[in-house]
Design an enzyme around this catalytic site. Structure first.
Site, mmCIF file in Angstrom:
data_model
loop_
_atom_site.group_PDB
_atom_site.id
_atom_site.type_symbol
_atom_site.label_atom_id
_atom_site.label_comp_id
_atom_site.label_asym_id
_atom_site.label_seq_id
_atom_site.Cartn_x
_atom_site.Cartn_y
_atom_site.Cartn_z
ATOM 1 N N HIS A 146 -1.716 0.482 -10.009
ATOM 2 C CA HIS A 146 -2.264 -0.418 -9.054
ATOM 3 C C HIS A 146 -2.979 -1.412 -10.035
ATOM 4 C CE1 HIS A 146 -4.157 -0.773 -4.750
ATOM 5 N NE2 HIS A 146 -4.011 -1.788 -5.450
ATOM 6 N N ARG B 262 0.915 -1.238 -0.043
ATOM 7 C CA ARG B 262 -0.020 0.009 -0.053
ATOM 8 C C ARG B 262 1.038 1.086 -0.161
ATOM 9 N NH1 ARG B 262 -3.578 -2.403 -1.609
ATOM 10 N NH2 ARG B 262 -5.546 -3.134 -0.581
HETATM 11 C C1 GLV Z 1 -5.286 -4.619 -4.296
HETATM 12 O O1 GLV Z 1 -4.489 -3.727 -3.781
HETATM 13 C C2 GLV Z 1 -5.790 -5.551 -3.373
HETATM 14 O O2 GLV Z 1 -5.848 -5.177 -2.191
HETATM 15 O O3 GLV Z 1 -6.050 -6.709 -3.852
#
Ligand code: GLV
Length: 313
Positions: free
Chosen positions: A276, A228
């Site tokens: 992401h 994260r």
């Molecule tokens: C993405 O970041 C997830 O938590 O799958």
């Protein structure tokens, strides 16, 4: 027969989910959270990503919540998240394999300085910058050896890297040297050429990666963040890159997301940013996984990725 109510990714994604579940789990009844006729019953399962603020009261009535994310920090941090309802994190073979592929790509990119090739190509420059160093000479350290971390570490070892992992509690992962607990952290970092962050985001891990933390790595180490953005103090990361403490970083997660237009990370010559995307399995594979977890819960079994709200993963 179990019923699954889906709010994940909003009303417009429901058609995709419906088709995926029809193929992966034809016996499971699926409904859109947003359909006016949907009323949640205590026997219902719910599939969520980031629920809207006014969803939480109803979620408290569900039999279990399944999250399309492997990380559920955003749910647990919400003041109205119903911690008494079982919560299952996303997993499955494809999720883990996608993550392993991404980290392998990022690690080899750092090893060969692929970011400089990309810049040179952008500028139409043919400058020889070959690097005679192989994966076998590189020590990769994976922070977080849960479902994803263990899979990634094993995969990297198979590719040929020297792999270590760091974990809060003892674990055994084939071909991976495991460092356990806070006291092992300095040694783990001191022997890591490329650091991979796959920790869950918890009060203990948020803000962990500071300049002082990165100073424990051998000078010129690489950093890959697939955990994260909140794990990293971004200004410290930029300082570490600017001063040569780090040779480069590959970041799939940042704070905030989307990364603001004015962020120094966008144009940084030592940074690769991806939006992401590291490991989102196909709707079909996620449906297969969710149906399997529901089956386990229906039989009174415990799914492997049932979240412990006290640890946060
Ligand atoms: C993405 O970041 C997830 O938590 O799958």
């Amino acid at each position: 027969m179990a019923r699954l109510i889906i709010s994940a990714d909003g009303p417009e994604k429901f058609a995709v989910w419906k088709e995926a579940f029809a193929k992966a789990a034809p016996d499971l009844t699926v409904c859109s959270w947003y359909a006016p006729e949907t009323h949640l019953l205590p026997s219902d399962y719910v599939l969520v990503w980031k629920p809207e603020a006014d969803h939480y009261a109803a979620l408290a009535q569900a039999k279990a919540i399944l999250c399309t994310g492997a990380g559920v920090d955003h749910l647990l941090q919400h003041p109205h998240f119903p911690v008494h309802v079982p919560l299952v994190r996303m997993g499955g073979e494809q999720t883990a394999h996608l993550m392993a592929d991404y980290v392998t790509w990022a690690a080899i990119g750092l090893l060969r300085d692929a970011r400089t090739w990309a810049i040179q190509q952008n500028q139409h420059q043919w400058v020889y910058n070959g690097i005679a160093r192989t994966s076998a000479e590189i020590r990769i350290g994976v922070m977080g050896l849960g479902h994803l971390g263990a899979h990634v570490a094993t995969h990297l070892a198979r590719v040929g890297f020297q792999v270590a992992g760091w974990k809060r509690s003892a674990a055994s992962v084939p071909n991976v040297q495991v460092y356990v607990g806070q006291e092992a952290l300095p040694e783990f970092l001191a022997t890591t050429d490329i650091l991979v962050n796959l920790l869950p985001s918890t009060p203990q891990t948020r803000g962990l990666v500071t300049y002082d933390f990165l100073k424990n790595l051998p000078r010129g180490a690489g950093f890959i963040n697939v955990g994260r953005g909140e794990h990293v103090v971004q200004a410290d990361l930029v300082q570490a890159l600017d001063t040569g403490l780090l040779c480069g970083a590959v970041l799939d997660v940042v704070t905030p997301e989307p990364l603001p237009e004015q962020s120094p990370l966008w144009g940084h010559p030592r940074v690769t940013v991806t939006p992401h995307v590291a490991s989102e399995a196909s709707a079909y594979k996620q449906a297969e996984y969710v149906a399997q977890a529901i089956g386990q819960l229906e039989r009174g079994e415990t799914p492997a990725l049932l979240c412990n709200p006290h640890t946060g993963y």
